[in-house]
Design a protein around this motif. Structure first.
Motif, PDB file in Angstrom:
ATOM      1  N   HIS A  42       0.842  -1.206   0.000  1.00  0.00           N
ATOM      2  CA  HIS A  42       0.000   0.000   0.000  1.00  0.00           C
ATOM      3  C   HIS A  42       0.872   1.249   0.000  1.00  0.00           C
ATOM      4  CE1 HIS A  42      -3.820  -2.051   1.810  1.00  0.00           C
ATOM      5  NE2 HIS A  42      -3.555  -2.426   0.578  1.00  0.00           N
ATOM      6  N   LEU A  43       1.856   1.219   0.887  1.00  0.00           N
ATOM      7  CA  LEU A  43       2.730   2.386   1.006  1.00  0.00           C
ATOM      8  C   LEU A  43       3.478   2.640  -0.290  1.00  0.00           C
ATOM      9  CD1 LEU A  43       3.985   4.498   2.947  1.00  0.00           C
ATOM     10  CD2 LEU A  43       5.817   2.852   3.316  1.00  0.00           C
ATOM     11  N   TYR A  44       4.050   1.616  -0.859  1.00  0.00           N
ATOM     12  CA  TYR A  44       4.821   1.781  -2.092  1.00  0.00           C
ATOM     13  C   TYR A  44       3.927   2.298  -3.215  1.00  0.00           C
ATOM     14  CZ  TYR A  44       8.660  -0.790   0.103  1.00  0.00           C
ATOM     15  OH  TYR A  44       9.677  -1.189   0.925  1.00  0.00           O
ATOM     16  N   ASP A  45       2.675   1.865  -3.186  1.00  0.00           N
ATOM     17  CA  ASP A  45       1.743   2.366  -4.186  1.00  0.00           C
ATOM     18  C   ASP A  45       1.522   3.862  -3.999  1.00  0.00           C
ATOM     19  OD1 ASP A  45      -0.196   2.838  -6.005  1.00  0.00           O
ATOM     20  OD2 ASP A  45      -1.737   1.613  -5.056  1.00  0.00           O
ATOM     21  N   LYS A  46       1.184   4.230  -2.764  1.00  0.00           N
ATOM     22  CA  LYS A  46       0.868   5.642  -2.521  1.00  0.00           C
ATOM     23  C   LYS A  46       2.040   6.542  -2.848  1.00  0.00           C
ATOM     24  CE  LYS A  46      -0.548   6.755   1.602  1.00  0.00           C
ATOM     25  NZ  LYS A  46      -1.412   7.091   2.750  1.00  0.00           N
ATOM     26  N   SER A  55      -0.355  -2.782 -11.742  1.00  0.00           N
ATOM     27  CA  SER A  55      -0.567  -2.572 -13.177  1.00  0.00           C
ATOM     28  C   SER A  55      -2.047  -2.297 -13.448  1.00  0.00           C
ATOM     29  CB  SER A  55      -0.101  -3.799 -13.955  1.00  0.00           C
ATOM     30  OG  SER A  55      -0.756  -4.964 -13.490  1.00  0.00           O
ATOM     31  N   VAL A  56      -2.914  -2.845 -12.618  1.00  0.00           N
ATOM     32  CA  VAL A  56      -4.354  -2.690 -12.843  1.00  0.00           C
ATOM     33  C   VAL A  56      -5.056  -2.437 -11.522  1.00  0.00           C
ATOM     34  CG1 VAL A  56      -6.464  -3.896 -13.540  1.00  0.00           C
ATOM     35  CG2 VAL A  56      -4.353  -4.208 -14.860  1.00  0.00           C
ATOM     36  N   ARG A  57      -6.116  -1.647 -11.583  1.00  0.00           N
ATOM     37  CA  ARG A  57      -7.029  -1.550 -10.453  1.00  0.00           C
ATOM     38  C   ARG A  57      -8.379  -2.068 -10.919  1.00  0.00           C
ATOM     39  NH1 ARG A  57      -6.599   0.967  -5.148  1.00  0.00           N
ATOM     40  NH2 ARG A  57      -4.842   2.421  -5.211  1.00  0.00           N
ATOM     41  N   THR A  58      -8.948  -3.027 -10.214  1.00  0.00           N
ATOM     42  CA  THR A  58     -10.281  -3.502 -10.591  1.00  0.00           C
ATOM     43  C   THR A  58     -11.293  -2.404 -10.288  1.00  0.00           C
ATOM     44  OG1 THR A  58     -10.898  -4.391  -8.443  1.00  0.00           O
ATOM     45  CG2 THR A  58      -9.555  -5.785  -9.862  1.00  0.00           C
ATOM     46  N   GLU A  59     -12.531  -2.636 -10.718  1.00  0.00           N
ATOM     47  CA  GLU A  59     -13.529  -1.593 -10.479  1.00  0.00           C
ATOM     48  C   GLU A  59     -13.787  -1.425  -8.983  1.00  0.00           C
ATOM     49  OE1 GLU A  59     -17.528  -3.022 -11.678  1.00  0.00           O
ATOM     50  OE2 GLU A  59     -16.390  -4.617 -12.686  1.00  0.00           O
ATOM     51  N   ALA A  60     -13.497  -2.474  -8.218  1.00  0.00           N
ATOM     52  CA  ALA A  60     -13.639  -2.359  -6.764  1.00  0.00           C
ATOM     53  C   ALA A  60     -12.372  -1.780  -6.125  1.00  0.00           C
ATOM     54  CB  ALA A  60     -13.931  -3.728  -6.160  1.00  0.00           C
ATOM     55  N   ARG A  61     -11.490  -1.259  -6.961  1.00  0.00           N
ATOM     56  CA  ARG A  61     -10.239  -0.636  -6.529  1.00  0.00           C
ATOM     57  C   ARG A  61      -9.249  -1.633  -5.932  1.00  0.00           C
ATOM     58  NH1 ARG A  61      -9.377   3.725  -7.577  1.00  0.00           N
ATOM     59  NH2 ARG A  61      -7.776   4.214  -6.029  1.00  0.00           N
ATOM     60  N   TYR A  62      -9.447  -2.906  -6.259  1.00  0.00           N
ATOM     61  CA  TYR A  62      -8.447  -3.896  -5.846  1.00  0.00           C
ATOM     62  C   TYR A  62      -7.184  -3.697  -6.663  1.00  0.00           C
ATOM     63  CZ  TYR A  62     -11.650  -6.731  -3.030  1.00  0.00           C
ATOM     64  OH  TYR A  62     -12.495  -7.184  -2.067  1.00  0.00           O
ATOM     65  N   ARG A  63      -6.043  -3.889  -6.018  1.00  0.00           N
ATOM     66  CA  ARG A  63      -4.768  -3.767  -6.734  1.00  0.00           C
ATOM     67  C   ARG A  63      -4.393  -5.107  -7.350  1.00  0.00           C
ATOM     68  NH1 ARG A  63      -4.557  -0.793  -2.130  1.00  0.00           N
ATOM     69  NH2 ARG A  63      -3.735   1.324  -2.254  1.00  0.00           N
ATOM     70  N   LEU A  64      -3.968  -5.071  -8.609  1.00  0.00           N
ATOM     71  CA  LEU A  64      -3.476  -6.286  -9.266  1.00  0.00           C
ATOM     72  C   LEU A  64      -2.098  -6.005  -9.869  1.00  0.00           C
ATOM     73  CD1 LEU A  64      -6.633  -7.773 -11.007  1.00  0.00           C
ATOM     74  CD2 LEU A  64      -5.543  -8.440  -8.848  1.00  0.00           C
ATOM     75  N   TYR A  65      -1.185  -6.923  -9.628  1.00  0.00           N
ATOM     76  CA  TYR A  65       0.186  -6.746 -10.103  1.00  0.00           C
ATOM     77  C   TYR A  65       0.531  -7.824 -11.120  1.00  0.00           C
ATOM     78  CZ  TYR A  65       0.568  -3.884  -5.882  1.00  0.00           C
ATOM     79  OH  TYR A  65       0.386  -2.944  -4.909  1.00  0.00           O
TER      80      TYR A  65
END
Lengths: 256, 256
Positions: free
Chosen positions: A21-25, A32-42
């Motif tokens: 989470h931190l590295y993302d922020k 690479s992708v965020r699902t419509e539910a804002r899930y992170r996918l790498y």
DNA sequence: CTTGACCCTTACCTTACGTGATACCCTATT
DNA sequence: AATAGGGTATCACGTAAGGTAAGGGTCAAG
């Protein structure tokens, strides 16, 4: 593609979800992708990048700098590593200094422990010590006793214990054994010399060769008189006064 | 008494005012007096305590622990110091590991730098290099050239530079000098042997004594033919193929 | 009485996360 | 279809040892 959820990736790479989470922020590692539910996918690419991040993290690089290294292809990695190495060496030097300071402090503290007069007579009952000190002061003078005690206190407990152990356990034992086999042999001479060397250290005398030579001869006399035995089990103070007696004798000899 | 304002004390002890505020709030160092305007005033006792705080702070003790050490008279300082020393040694070990990793990485990176074929021909113009490679491939085969380049790339730039420098600056110079004075002497033999040793390293051959012996003799021939000179200033690749030629010659000799 | 130096408290910022709190999402089972 | 479980999201506070700034009070000299 884009197979890894936060948990999967975190397990794979051995980091916490919070870290991802931190590295993302902070933009260090974006999914690479965020699902419509804002899930992170790498994906695989992100996994690879994470490995690199962790490599530099292991080397204690700050995350900001890691980002700079990975994002700027013109970044001079060699220079960064060399600079970082220099910093690490400096930190190591500092640690060495700190350890040295601690060790010195420990010695001082242990010396301070020795400042208790009682420690000089360990294993002896307080009444005996008191009686013995009174007697010694009468015999050699108050000043002499205090001086000897003062000198002994400047030792660390460790060092004094070491010297006394060598004296009692090694030297005297071997000396006793040799007295029955080769009382005039060269090893006996060596042991006696070493014994006086130790006693000199314990009594604060500088080891001067002439004195040592004198004590060697004196030791022979003592051996012939069978007087080497009292060294065994002698408390420190007694050693100090024992050698003082011999020194005074030596000095008066010289004056003649 | 109570002479020191925050600023005076901070200057005296070399800390910031903020630090004194912090130490006050966390109870580590309270001023002895607060004026009615809530100014902090410190006395000698506080100065002394601050010195002790700074001593332990220098040793990287956390402030909380410093408070415990100073406030609890039963605190075992010796044990605390020894524990802290152990922690410091562990940190030093970790730093050693990190430095090792960095050094390995640096070597790898420098090797990777060598992965540019151009680096094998430093100082030679690109056109010349291209022409020379084409010629060499025609002469010895494409595979041979690629193999030789492959081998050379496994060197670090540093090591190769060292070897080439030794070859060009030291050996060849001394060899040239000796050719005028003692062309058959033992030192010439040594230098020739060393020269082939280096060339073997550069060409990836294990140094086998029989080969070395052969090259020593071959070297003598070369010296007699005055053919030792081309080694001077030879680019790495040329060296590699030069020795390959000699090796092939050696192999065909053996087969006879 | 003003000015400049000094002092006060409050509070946000730093690093690299850990640890909740609260709420939403997904899938399998009942 | 409802529910249970585990996964996920964001928000936000806490850590160590202060740095830095804001906003305001105090003191001595001129």
């Amino acid at each position: 593609m884009d197979n890894y959820s936060v948990k999967k990736l975190s397990k794979l790479a051995g980091v916490s979800v919070r870290t991802l989470h931190l590295y993302d922020k902070m933009g260090l590692l974006k999914p690479s992708v965020r699902t419509e539910a804002r899930y992170r996918l790498y994906g695989e690419k992100e996994l690879l990048r994470l490995q690199q991040i962790l490599f530099y993290r292991e080397l204690d690089f700050p995350l900001k700098e890691i980002g700079a290294i990975l994002d700027d292809p013109a970044f001079d990695i060699v220079q960064a590593l060399e600079g970082h190495k220099k910093a690490l060496l400096a930190r190591r030097e500092r640690i060495n200094t700190l350890v040295g300071t601690i060790e010195k402090t420990l010695v001082t503290l242990k010396n301070n422990t020795m400042l208790q007069v009682e420690d000089l007579y360990e294993g002896i009952s307080p009444e005996k010590v008191q009686a013995w000190r009174t007697e010694a002061m009468a015999k050699w003078g108050k000043e002499t006793v205090l001086e000897a005690e003062e000198n002994l206190r400047s030792f660390s407990k460790e060092e004094m214990d070491g010297l006394k152990t060598e004296l009692n356990d090694n030297i005297t034992a071997r000396l006793t054994a040799l007295m029955h086999t080769d009382p005039k042999g060269p090893e006996v001479q060596e042991l006696i010399a070493r014994r006086y060397q130790i006693i000199l250290r314990l009594t604060g005398g500088q080891i001067k060769m002439e004195k040592l030579e004198y004590f060697r001869k004196l030791g022979e006399l003592y051996v012939e008189d069978n007087r080497y035995t009292p060294v065994n089990g002698m408390p420190s103070m007694e050693l100090a006064l024992f050698i003082k007696e011999a020194t005074d004798h030596y000095v008066s000899e010289q004056k003649k």
